[in-house]
Design a protein around this motif. Sequence first.
Motif, short mmCIF file in Angstrom:
data_model
loop_
_atom_site.label_atom_id
_atom_site.label_comp_id
_atom_site.label_asym_id
_atom_site.label_seq_id
_atom_site.Cartn_x
_atom_site.Cartn_y
_atom_site.Cartn_z
N ASN A 167 37.62 31.15 19.14
CA ASN A 167 37.09 31.19 20.49
C ASN A 167 35.68 31.76 20.53
OD1 ASN A 167 37.11 30.79 23.27
ND2 ASN A 167 38.02 32.78 23.68
N ILE A 218 31.36 31.16 21.14
CA ILE A 218 30.36 30.40 21.88
C ILE A 218 29.17 30.22 20.95
CG2 ILE A 218 28.83 30.32 23.90
CD1 ILE A 218 31.80 30.24 24.64
N GLN A 247 31.77 26.21 23.72
CA GLN A 247 32.93 27.00 23.32
C GLN A 247 33.61 26.27 22.18
OE1 GLN A 247 36.44 26.19 23.75
NE2 GLN A 247 37.04 28.14 22.83
#
Length: 128
Positions: free
Chosen positions: A30, A32, A42
């Motif tokens: 998870n 970015i 993401q």
Amino acid sequence: MTKKWKIFERIIAKIYEIKLSDFKPEIKHNVILKGKSGASHQIDVLVELSLPLINIREIIEVKRWQSRVKKSVVMQINEITDDVNANRATIISRKGFQKGAIQYATHHGINLYRILTPKELGVHTLYI
């Protein structure tokens, strides 16, 4: 309570960690990433490792959906792969992929995997 899709993503990250442990990969869940375009993306699972002749950056999209993954999702992952300078992309699905998604992925070198349940494999649970 943790959502089932998040648990599924963590399981996939752990599988990659175990599978690639000899190569000492950096595996993140998870994250970015900012792409060349300036857009942020993401990423469910990011795998980075350095081998003697190549650095690998793989993005993994994990779908715990009740339907098969569509071509539009595969196309989006292809765009993100380019934007974040990844050299590999994988999509892992619980229900599989539509025909157009498979054709597009095959043409663009995107790995597609379907995770089967024990029931789908013909394995029955024994409760003791």
